[in-house]
Each structure stands twice: as structure tokens, then as C-alpha cells.
Write an enzyme that holds these catalytic residues in place. Structure first.
Site: not given
Ligand SMILES: NC(=O)c1ccc[n+]([C@@H]2O[C@H](COP(=O)([O-])OP(=O)(O)OC[C@H]3O[C@@H](n4cnc5c(N)ncnc54)[C@H](OP(=O)(O)O)[C@@H]3O)[C@@H](O)[C@H]2O)c1
Length: 248
Positions: A145, A159
Site C-alpha cells: 500500500s 495498517y
């Protein structure tokens, strides 16, 4: 254009929705036999039905090491080889640390880190073997990501930590496996429309602000197909993609 992945077998984790589903479709479109891994069997079976008899369904929780090892063995028993591993299964929940449940943090680590490690560990020997065959190359692609590159705000805490972790792991793996002709790549998407972002504050706000909107799962599948269809002399180590107007 001919099918560039004819004769190959690809495992896609998290193939029951979003980026994984789009990637499985795209790899099958290039001629790969795809093995679909995720927990929701009904979704995998629907996709396999659409892709034709060559796709296989493997219901598995990537956080369960033994189940992952069995699933990879099942794939190789069924298809005879493994050329491409796409580590895509992932989970994200974003909230300030002071408002977060520890169990949410643990789930992110279990899926985004342990899941990637377990799947890669189970697949490595098969990928090395495939790379000694006629095609002479194999691939591990991990879907990280933008949050694996930078921490865009306090709420992305764990995350971002999980995605930084798989970035470090991939780089070490790349250094180790190049000589075996196993390429190791990382795809780092910004905001993509999927079940993960549906209803999330970040995506809702971006959707409202960006004239051109979020990326689609198929955009990320394109990047993955690009990586795994390069000539064997060339390894695409990293692809960072954002919606055109995404600033962070
Ligand atoms: N959407 C974005 O904006 C965005 C941006 C950057 C990176 N990413 C990354 O892209 C990847 C795919 O996400 P997505 O956006 O396509 O979201 P999604 O539609 O929610 O897909 C997530 C996939 O992961 C699977 N999964 C989750 N937990 C699992 C577990 N314990 N075991 C096995 N499979 C599991 C889900 O399948 P089951 O529920 O059926 O198990 C589903 O197929 C993730 O790694 C995510 O971090 C997404």
C-alpha cells in the site's frame, strides 16, 4: 496479443473480492491456471465457474499456517507446478490508537504479515522449482500500500506498520532469490474502490473530493500482470500507484 502466461499456475490470495478477484481474472485472461484462495468459498466458486474448469478453489484463512501449507500443497498436487504467487489478502481498520481495540491490531498483523509469511514460506520451494523449468522465471508479488511507504496520518498506525513490514520482507527476499530467477515485487496502491474501502472515512472523503474518483481493482490487476509478464531478464521490483488526484 497471445496468452503470455500459458502453461503457468498462479496462486492469488484474497481472490474472493476486490483486487484479488480482478487479478485472478486478469491472470486467467493471460492464460494462467489460477488457484483462488480466501475464506468465502461461495465467492471463489462463483469466480472459478466464470473462469472455466482450469481454476481451483481453496478455502483458507491465511492466518492459519497449517491450513495455508495444506492449501499450497493442494494447488501443486492439482496443477503440478506453481509459477506465480500473488500475496493479496489483507485487512485494514483505521482509528486513533487510543480508540482502537487490540484485537483489531492483531487481526491486521495476522492477515497482512503472518498471512504473507505463511503463504510465501509454503510456496518458495515450488517457485524455485518452476524457475528451473523451460520458462526460466517465477514471481512473488505482494500487494502492499502507499501506507507501506509513508504514514499518511495517525489513524493508519498498525495498517501502515504491517505494510512497512511486508515491504522489508520483500526486499530481503528479492536480494536472496534473484540468483534463483524468482522475481519479488511489491505493488503499493493508493485508494482503490473495494470492500475494504467501502464505508471507510478515508475513502468516503476522497470519493467526495476527487473529480476523477478512486482507482478500480482492475487498475491494480493491470500493474500485477505487467510485473509477471516482463522478459525474464527484467524484474519490476516496485510499483506505486495512486488515484491521479490523491495527494498523500
Ligand atoms: N482498497 C484499497 O484502497 C487498497 C489500497 C492499498 C492496498 N490495498 C491492499 O489490497 C489488498 C486487497 O484489498 P482489497 O482492497 O481488494 O479489499 P477486499 O475487497 O476487502 O479484499 C480483501 C481480500 O482479502 C481476503 N482476506 C481477508 N482476510 C483473510 C484471511 N484471514 N484469510 C484469507 N483471505 C482473507 C478477503 O477474502 P475473504 O473475506 O473471503 O477471506 C478478500 O478476498 C489488501 O492487501 C489491501 O491491504 C487496498
Amino acid at each position: 496479443m497471445g496468452a503470455r502466461l500459458d502453461g503457468t499456475v498462479a496462486v492469488v490470495t484474497g481472490a474472493s473480492s476486490g483486487i484479488g478477484e480482478a487479478t485472478a481474472r486478469a491472470l486467467a485472461g493471460e492464460g494462467a491456471r489460477v488457484a483462488l484462495l480466501a475464506r468465502r468459498r461461495d465467492r471463489l466458486e462463483a469466480l472459478a465457474g466464470e473462469l472455466g474448469g482450469e481454476a481451483s478453489v481453496h478455502e483458507v484463512d491465511v492466518a492459519d499456517d497449517d491450513a495455508v501449507a495444506r492449501a499450497i500443497e493442494d494447488v501443486v498436487a492439482r496443477h503440478g507446478r506453481l509459477d506465480v504467487l500473488v500475496n493479496n489478502a489483507g485487512y485494514g481498520s483505521m482509528s486513533p490508537a487510543t480508540e482502537s481495540a487490540l484485537s483489531e491490531w492483531r487481526t491486521m498483523v495476522d492477515v497482512n504479515v503472518t498471512g504473507v509469511l505463511a503463504t510465501t514460506h509454503a510456496a518458495l520451494g515450488h517457485l524455485q522449482r518452476a524457475a528451473t523449468g523451460e520458462r526460466g522465471i517465477a514471481d512473488v508479488v505482494t500487494v502492499s500500500s502507499v501506507a507501506g511507504r509513508k504514514v499518511a496520518g495517525p489513524a493508519v498506525n498498525v495498517y501502515a506498520a504491517t505494510k512497512h513490514a511486508v515491504g522489508a520482507f520483500s526486499e530481503a527476499l528479492r536480494q536472496e532469490l534473484g540468483a534463483d530467477h524468482v522475481r519479488v515485487g511489491l505493488v503499493e496502491p493508493g485508494l482503490v474502490r473495494s470492500e475494504l474501502t467501502e464505508g471507510g472515512d478515508l475513502a468516503r472523503q476522497a470519493e467526495a473530493e476527487l473529480e476523477l474518483g478512486l482507482m478500480e481493482a482492475a487498475d491494480i490487476a493491470d500493474a500485477i500482470v505487467y510485473m509477471v509478464t516482463r522478459p525474464r531478464r527484467m524484474a519490476v521490483n516496485e510499483i506505486l500507484v495512486r488515484p491521479t488526484e490523491q495527494t498523500r
